[in-house]
Every structure is written in structure tokens, then in C-alpha cells.
Write a protein that holds these residues in place. Structure first.
Motif, PDB file in Angstrom:
ATOM      1  N   GLY A  39      40.816  24.934  47.172  1.00  0.00           N
ATOM      2  CA  GLY A  39      41.654  26.016  46.681  1.00  0.00           C
ATOM      3  C   GLY A  39      41.085  27.368  47.055  1.00  0.00           C
ATOM      4  N   ALA A  40      41.914  28.413  46.902  1.00  0.00           N
ATOM      5  CA  ALA A  40      41.472  29.765  47.244  1.00  0.00           C
ATOM      6  C   ALA A  40      41.997  30.789  46.250  1.00  0.00           C
ATOM      7  CB  ALA A  40      41.934  30.133  48.653  1.00  0.00           C
ATOM      8  N   SER A  41      42.336  30.326  45.044  1.00  0.00           N
ATOM      9  CA  SER A  41      42.804  31.244  44.012  1.00  0.00           C
ATOM     10  C   SER A  41      41.635  31.631  43.109  1.00  0.00           C
ATOM     11  CB  SER A  41      43.907  30.581  43.196  1.00  0.00           C
ATOM     12  OG  SER A  41      43.399  29.429  42.557  1.00  0.00           O
ATOM     13  N   ILE A  63      40.750  33.744  52.180  1.00  0.00           N
ATOM     14  CA  ILE A  63      40.679  33.736  50.730  1.00  0.00           C
ATOM     15  C   ILE A  63      41.927  34.431  50.182  1.00  0.00           C
ATOM     16  CG2 ILE A  63      39.382  34.548  48.717  1.00  0.00           C
ATOM     17  CD1 ILE A  63      38.031  32.295  50.304  1.00  0.00           C
ATOM     18  N   GLY A  64      42.512  33.882  49.132  1.00  0.00           N
ATOM     19  CA  GLY A  64      43.768  34.411  48.602  1.00  0.00           C
ATOM     20  C   GLY A  64      43.713  35.894  48.277  1.00  0.00           C
ATOM     21  N   GLN A  65      44.785  36.609  48.613  1.00  0.00           N
ATOM     22  CA  GLN A  65      44.839  38.052  48.381  1.00  0.00           C
ATOM     23  C   GLN A  65      44.912  38.398  46.897  1.00  0.00           C
ATOM     24  OE1 GLN A  65      44.564  40.560  50.488  1.00  0.00           O
ATOM     25  NE2 GLN A  65      44.326  39.298  52.316  1.00  0.00           N
ATOM     26  N   ARG A  66      45.315  37.423  46.048  1.00  0.00           N
ATOM     27  CA  ARG A  66      45.422  37.701  44.620  1.00  0.00           C
ATOM     28  C   ARG A  66      44.128  37.409  43.854  1.00  0.00           C
ATOM     29  NH1 ARG A  66      50.751  35.694  45.494  1.00  0.00           N
ATOM     30  NH2 ARG A  66      50.124  33.588  44.907  1.00  0.00           N
ATOM     31  N   VAL A  67      43.083  37.040  44.582  1.00  0.00           N
ATOM     32  CA  VAL A  67      41.783  36.862  43.928  1.00  0.00           C
ATOM     33  C   VAL A  67      41.333  38.207  43.359  1.00  0.00           C
ATOM     34  CG1 VAL A  67      39.348  36.339  44.333  1.00  0.00           C
ATOM     35  CG2 VAL A  67      41.122  34.879  45.311  1.00  0.00           C
ATOM     36  N   LYS A  68      40.704  38.198  42.184  1.00  0.00           N
ATOM     37  CA  LYS A  68      40.274  39.424  41.522  1.00  0.00           C
ATOM     38  C   LYS A  68      39.527  40.342  42.501  1.00  0.00           C
ATOM     39  CE  LYS A  68      38.732  36.578  38.372  1.00  0.00           C
ATOM     40  NZ  LYS A  68      38.162  35.887  37.196  1.00  0.00           N
ATOM     41  N   TYR A  69      39.904  41.610  42.489  1.00  0.00           N
ATOM     42  CA  TYR A  69      39.427  42.538  43.525  1.00  0.00           C
ATOM     43  C   TYR A  69      37.920  42.718  43.522  1.00  0.00           C
ATOM     44  CZ  TYR A  69      39.326  46.000  39.738  1.00  0.00           C
ATOM     45  OH  TYR A  69      39.069  46.661  38.567  1.00  0.00           O
ATOM     46  N   TRP A  70      37.265  42.491  42.391  1.00  0.00           N
ATOM     47  CA  TRP A  70      35.800  42.630  42.370  1.00  0.00           C
ATOM     48  C   TRP A  70      35.097  41.316  42.737  1.00  0.00           C
ATOM     49  CZ3 TRP A  70      38.926  42.308  38.113  1.00  0.00           C
ATOM     50  CH2 TRP A  70      38.664  41.306  37.188  1.00  0.00           C
ATOM     51  N   VAL A  71      35.868  40.221  42.847  1.00  0.00           N
ATOM     52  CA  VAL A  71      35.307  38.918  43.194  1.00  0.00           C
ATOM     53  C   VAL A  71      35.515  38.599  44.678  1.00  0.00           C
ATOM     54  CG1 VAL A  71      35.480  36.423  42.771  1.00  0.00           C
ATOM     55  CG2 VAL A  71      35.601  38.027  40.855  1.00  0.00           C
ATOM     56  N   ARG A  72      36.648  39.015  45.233  1.00  0.00           N
ATOM     57  CA  ARG A  72      36.992  38.659  46.616  1.00  0.00           C
ATOM     58  C   ARG A  72      35.912  39.088  47.620  1.00  0.00           C
ATOM     59  NH1 ARG A  72      40.368  39.901  51.108  1.00  0.00           N
ATOM     60  NH2 ARG A  72      41.539  38.051  51.766  1.00  0.00           N
ATOM     61  N   PRO A  73      35.391  40.327  47.554  1.00  0.00           N
ATOM     62  CA  PRO A  73      34.324  40.688  48.503  1.00  0.00           C
ATOM     63  C   PRO A  73      33.074  39.826  48.333  1.00  0.00           C
ATOM     64  CG  PRO A  73      35.254  42.648  47.466  1.00  0.00           C
ATOM     65  CD  PRO A  73      35.800  41.473  46.711  1.00  0.00           C
ATOM     66  N   ASP A  74      32.806  39.415  47.110  1.00  0.00           N
ATOM     67  CA  ASP A  74      31.633  38.585  46.839  1.00  0.00           C
ATOM     68  C   ASP A  74      31.725  37.258  47.575  1.00  0.00           C
ATOM     69  OD1 ASP A  74      29.392  37.403  45.787  1.00  0.00           O
ATOM     70  OD2 ASP A  74      30.039  37.474  43.701  1.00  0.00           O
ATOM     71  N   ILE A  75      32.861  36.558  47.454  1.00  0.00           N
ATOM     72  CA  ILE A  75      32.991  35.247  48.102  1.00  0.00           C
ATOM     73  C   ILE A  75      33.023  35.398  49.617  1.00  0.00           C
ATOM     74  CG2 ILE A  75      35.525  35.218  47.933  1.00  0.00           C
ATOM     75  CD1 ILE A  75      33.149  32.185  47.669  1.00  0.00           C
ATOM     76  N   ILE A  76      33.661  36.462  50.117  1.00  0.00           N
ATOM     77  CA  ILE A  76      33.699  36.676  51.569  1.00  0.00           C
ATOM     78  C   ILE A  76      32.285  36.892  52.109  1.00  0.00           C
ATOM     79  CG2 ILE A  76      34.438  38.294  53.366  1.00  0.00           C
ATOM     80  CD1 ILE A  76      37.054  38.647  51.772  1.00  0.00           C
ATOM     81  N   ASN A  77      31.497  37.664  51.394  1.00  0.00           N
ATOM     82  CA  ASN A  77      30.110  37.897  51.827  1.00  0.00           C
ATOM     83  C   ASN A  77      29.281  36.619  51.780  1.00  0.00           C
ATOM     84  OD1 ASN A  77      30.504  40.629  52.311  1.00  0.00           O
ATOM     85  ND2 ASN A  77      29.897  41.250  50.243  1.00  0.00           N
ATOM     86  N   GLU A  92      56.357  29.699  40.392  1.00  0.00           N
ATOM     87  CA  GLU A  92      55.771  31.014  40.685  1.00  0.00           C
ATOM     88  C   GLU A  92      54.912  31.432  39.492  1.00  0.00           C
ATOM     89  OE1 GLU A  92      58.598  33.298  43.756  1.00  0.00           O
ATOM     90  OE2 GLU A  92      59.432  33.203  41.746  1.00  0.00           O
ATOM     91  N   THR A  93      53.823  30.723  39.321  1.00  0.00           N
ATOM     92  CA  THR A  93      52.987  30.918  38.139  1.00  0.00           C
ATOM     93  C   THR A  93      52.212  32.225  38.162  1.00  0.00           C
ATOM     94  OG1 THR A  93      51.269  29.585  39.218  1.00  0.00           O
ATOM     95  CG2 THR A  93      52.752  28.448  37.702  1.00  0.00           C
ATOM     96  N   HIS A  94      52.267  32.934  39.279  1.00  0.00           N
ATOM     97  CA  HIS A  94      51.575  34.217  39.385  1.00  0.00           C
ATOM     98  C   HIS A  94      52.465  35.388  38.993  1.00  0.00           C
ATOM     99  CE1 HIS A  94      53.740  33.614  43.160  1.00  0.00           C
ATOM    100  NE2 HIS A  94      53.821  34.921  43.244  1.00  0.00           N
ATOM    101  N   LYS A  95      53.721  35.131  38.647  1.00  0.00           N
ATOM    102  CA  LYS A  95      54.661  36.219  38.360  1.00  0.00           C
ATOM    103  C   LYS A  95      54.587  36.698  36.905  1.00  0.00           C
ATOM    104  CE  LYS A  95      56.718  36.828  42.350  1.00  0.00           C
ATOM    105  NZ  LYS A  95      58.117  36.464  42.575  1.00  0.00           N
TER     106      LYS A  95
END
Length: 324
Positions: A163-165, A191-205, A297-300
Motif C-alpha cells: 500500500g501507499a496510503s 507514494i500516494g499524494q494524499r499521504v500526510k504532508y509531514w510524512v511523505r518527505p520522510d518516506i521518500i527520503n 471513495e473513502t477519502h472524500k
């Protein structure tokens, strides 16, 4: 059988909001919850931090004070529990609704313990109880889980996270930080664009530095006791593996909605039919509230944008009651 103006199915934040609103407006009501108070939140990961700030998780303008701007799971459990107890809400816990029978002017709501009559029924059951399965051989092995709680359990183990959420990324990072060898399997290209903005850079790094191995454009082919096979970029590879966290999302209980007679769209979104002004479904006096309104659409829908449903529904019930 006890009779109520409103029977609310689901004791999550939105079900609680509906109960509060009914109580304020003088309607008799009961909330039926199959688990503890806010059962879905209770089953969230132990260290989970909300995307929303605390004021956006408030219901009925009751202040939610948290240590940080974005509260964690235990703070939310405390908040909603105190609302229930302080307001003495009429909630029955660990009582699962098994059926709802439509009568000419009411509903008979049947649980594993009792039967109730409601002039109106609100379904606020969320979507966290039924995981989206991988549908691959070996998914029923004990090593596979569709839920994640605490990273300590996976320390020193080879863990594949599918998964990538938000849930998948949180699990991958937490397990890696507790000493697991983590591999991510992601169906899409990133990685999903809806991942929390402070977490997404962490996983990418972590991926770029090689701390966490990630396979993009990949799917699980089969799971074995000591390995997992994935299809990646047109090739099949086998990865030594101790545990699989298949965190691929969840869905509403569509069978229950259809059993109630609610129309659901035939497309992939599987949207239930309801009036956007009143939240009433195609079944008279049967309402939907909360994230269940979004179908797949559980993200809505979230707590912050669906808490208004309580006021909309109760206003409509009172309007109908005034006419009778």
C-alpha cells in the motif's frame, strides 16, 4: 420492544454527534455500537496522528484540547469518551445490529441482544471493518494482517507493507525505526499524494537512501510461509519474508446497506443514494451519516466535513414531526 424517535447504528464520532443533536432537540434516541466507544478509532494504530487539527475533530462545538495541533489516537479516544459520559448519551456498547426490518411507519432494529423500534434510523457505521483484500494465494496465512497496531511486534523481522496510503506509510516508517527490515509494495508509480504532508518527505527520503526498499508499479502474486512473490515491472520476484501488512484500505459494509434497500451505484465508486440536503436515502426515514456516504471513495468524507450531517438529519426529522 423499546421505541425511539431515532435509532443510530454506529457509535463513532458521527454517531455520537447524531446522538448529541437528537438529545439537544428533545428526540428520544439510542446509539447501537458493536464494539467500544468509537470502535474504529480504538482499532487505529497505537501511535497514529490525525491529519486534521483538534478543532476540526470537535463535535457540537465542544473544545478538543490536544498537546500538539494534530492530536493522536489516545487523545481522540479520551475526547469522545468524555463526551459520551459527560452528556450521559444513551449508547449501548458491544451490541451488534444484525438486521433492520422496514415497517409501514417505523423500523424494527434487531441486535445480538435485543430488538428496538425506531421511527427513524441513522446509519453511521463508517468503513473500517471490511478490508480491501489482495485476493491472492496465501492471504489467509497467520503472517498476513490487514490491520496494524504497534511496531514493537515486528522488531527484527522482515516485513512487507503493501500500500501507499497513510496507514501503509506510517506502518512502514514505524516498523523500520523499531528495527524491522521493511519492503514496500506499491501498485502505483509513487507514494500516494494524499499521504500526510509531514510524512511523505520522510518516506521518500528513506526510500532514496536505501533504508526502506520500495517496489513501484507492483502487485502481490502469492504469499508463502517464508516468502512473498510480487509482480514488478513485468517480472516475478520472490522476497524472503516473515510478516505481510496488507494495508490496502477498507470499504463500507455494502451488503448491509443493500439489505436495508438502499440503492448503490453500479460503478466502481459504489455510491449509496441519499438526498444531499437531508441525508435521507431512497428509503423513507432512513438516513446516512459520515464517511459511509462516500462508498468506495473513502477519502472524500472525514469527521471534519461530515459532522454537519447530525444537524441536517435531526432538522429534517423535526420538520417531518412538526407536520404530523
Amino acid at each position: 420492544m423499546e421505541k425511539f424517535d431515532v435509532v443510530i447504528i454506529g457509535g463513532g464520532p458521527i454517531g455520537i454527534a447524531c446522538g448529541l443533536e437528537a438529545q439537544k432537540k428533545g428526540l428520544s434516541y439510542i446509539i447501537l455500537e458493536k464494539g467500544p466507544i468509537v470502535n474504529s478509532l480504538f482499532n487505529y494504530p497505537a501511535n497514529m496522528q490525525f491529519f486534521s487539527s483538534s478543532e476540526r475533530l470537535e463535535i457540537d462545538e465542544i473544545p478538543f484540547i490536544s498537546k500538539e495541533a494534530k492530536p493522536k489516537r489516545d487523545e481522540a479516544l479520551e475526547y469522545y469518551r468524555r463526551i459520551v459520559t459527560s452528556n450521559k448519551l444513551n449508547i449501548h456498547l458491544f451490541e451488534k445490529v444484525t438486521n433492520v426490518e422496514k415497517q409501514p411507519d417505523s423500523f424494527v432494529v434487531i441486535t445480538n441482544k435485543k430488538e428496538y423500534v425506531g421511527t427513524n434510523v441513522i446509519v453511521a457505521t463508517g468503513f473500517y471493518d471490511i478490508p480491501n483484500t489482495l485476493n491472492v494465494p496465501g492471504e489467509d496465512l497467520e503472517k498476513v494482517s490487514h490491520y496494524y497496531n504497534n511496531p514493537h511486534y515486528y522488531a527484527g523481522q522482515k516485513v512487507v507493507v503493501v500500500g501507499a496510503s497513510n496507514s501503509a506509510i506510517d506502518a512502514a516508517l514505524e516498523c523500520w525505526r523499531k528495527g524491522a527490515e521493511v519492503t514496500l509494495v506499491v501498485r502505483g508509480p509513487e507514494i500516494g499524494q494524499r499521504v500526510k504532508y509531514w510524512v511523505r518527505p520522510d518516506i521518500i527520503n528513506r526510500i532514496e537512501e536505501g533504508s526502506i526498499k520500495a517496489y513501484f508499479n507492483s502487485t502481490v502474486k502469492a504469499i508463502y510461509p517464508e516468502s512473498i512473490e510480487i509482480n514488478t515491472e513485468g517480472n516475478t520476484i520472490s522476497i524472503p519474508n516473515d510478516f505481510v501488512l496488507a494495508l490496502t484500505g477498507y470499504k463500507p459494509n455494502f451488503n448491509f446497506l443493500e439489505k436495508l434497500g438502499i440503492n448503490i451505484s453500479d460503478d466502481s465508486k459504489r455510491l449509496p443514494e441519499y438526498d444531499q440536503e437531508t441525508m435521507e436515502t431512497n428509503i423513507k426515514n432512513l438516513y446516512l451519516a459520515g464517511v459511509i456516504c462516500g462508498g468506495m471513495e473513502t477519502h472524500k468524507w472525514f469527521i471534519e466535513n461530515s459532522r454537519i450531517h447530525a444537524k441536517m438529519i435531526v432538522a429534517n426529522i423535526l420538520k417531518k414531526k412538526a407536520k404530523n
